[in-house]
Scaffold this motif. Sequence first.
Motif, short mmCIF file in Angstrom:
data_model
loop_
_atom_site.label_atom_id
_atom_site.label_comp_id
_atom_site.label_asym_id
_atom_site.label_seq_id
_atom_site.Cartn_x
_atom_site.Cartn_y
_atom_site.Cartn_z
N ASP A 16 -11.68 2.02 -2.31
CA ASP A 16 -11.18 1.07 -3.06
C ASP A 16 -9.90 1.56 -3.98
OD1 ASP A 16 -12.57 -1.09 -2.86
OD2 ASP A 16 -14.03 -0.78 -4.50
N LEU A 19 -6.86 2.35 -1.28
CA LEU A 19 -6.50 1.08 -0.86
C LEU A 19 -5.47 0.55 -2.16
CD1 LEU A 19 -9.34 -0.50 0.70
CD2 LEU A 19 -7.21 0.31 2.00
N ALA A 20 -6.08 0.59 -3.29
CA ALA A 20 -5.33 0.25 -4.31
C ALA A 20 -3.85 1.00 -4.60
CB ALA A 20 -5.91 0.14 -5.47
N GLY A 23 -1.56 0.01 -1.86
CA GLY A 23 -1.19 -1.35 -1.83
C GLY A 23 -1.57 -2.19 -0.58
N MET A 24 -2.83 -1.54 -0.02
CA MET A 24 -3.22 -2.07 1.50
C MET A 24 -4.57 -3.00 0.99
SD MET A 24 -4.09 0.17 4.64
CE MET A 24 -2.54 1.01 4.64
N THR A 25 -4.87 -4.07 1.70
CA THR A 25 -6.02 -4.48 1.72
C THR A 25 -7.11 -4.14 2.82
OG1 THR A 25 -5.58 -6.26 3.41
CG2 THR A 25 -4.77 -6.83 1.15
N LEU A 26 -8.36 -4.43 2.49
CA LEU A 26 -9.40 -3.77 3.59
C LEU A 26 -9.18 -4.55 4.89
CD1 LEU A 26 -11.95 -2.10 3.26
CD2 LEU A 26 -13.36 -4.30 3.07
N THR A 27 -8.59 -5.77 4.92
CA THR A 27 -8.30 -6.45 6.19
C THR A 27 -7.13 -5.64 6.92
OG1 THR A 27 -8.96 -8.28 5.31
CG2 THR A 27 -7.36 -8.57 7.36
N GLU A 28 -6.21 -5.39 6.25
CA GLU A 28 -5.00 -4.57 6.68
C GLU A 28 -5.47 -3.22 7.16
OE1 GLU A 28 -0.52 -2.93 5.76
OE2 GLU A 28 -1.59 -4.10 4.33
N ILE A 37 -14.11 -5.32 9.38
CA ILE A 37 -14.31 -5.50 7.94
C ILE A 37 -15.65 -5.12 7.54
CG2 ILE A 37 -13.73 -6.89 6.13
CD1 ILE A 37 -11.59 -8.23 7.81
N SER A 41 -16.41 -2.44 4.82
CA SER A 41 -17.11 -2.98 3.66
C SER A 41 -18.37 -2.10 3.24
CB SER A 41 -17.40 -4.46 3.48
OG SER A 41 -17.85 -4.70 2.19
N LYS A 44 -17.28 1.38 2.15
CA LYS A 44 -16.49 1.07 1.06
C LYS A 44 -17.51 1.11 -0.23
CE LYS A 44 -14.85 -2.95 -0.51
NZ LYS A 44 -15.10 -3.50 -1.55
#
Length: 77
Positions: A16, A19-20, A23-28, A37, A41, A44
């Motif tokens: 988490d 990613l933050a 600036g990246m999402t879990l999807t990306e 995903i 998850s 994560k």
Amino acid sequence: MSPADLEEHGIAVHLDRLLAERGMTLTELSERVGVTIVNLSILKNGRARAIRFSTLTKICETLECQPGDLLSCRRED
């Protein structure tokens, strides 16, 4: 899975935060690494029982980090 099972290993996952910071999402991340995903998850949330070195390598390459940035050992004092 019981709460005791989740506490069984002493590994903390910092996905988490990484990613933050990037600036990246879990999807990306999923698309770039080629891991579902759902599996990311599970990792994560600290519920993964294992991770392949090839997956760890891809995650670290994508996030430009070291394995120690992603995983740490929780200390029991």
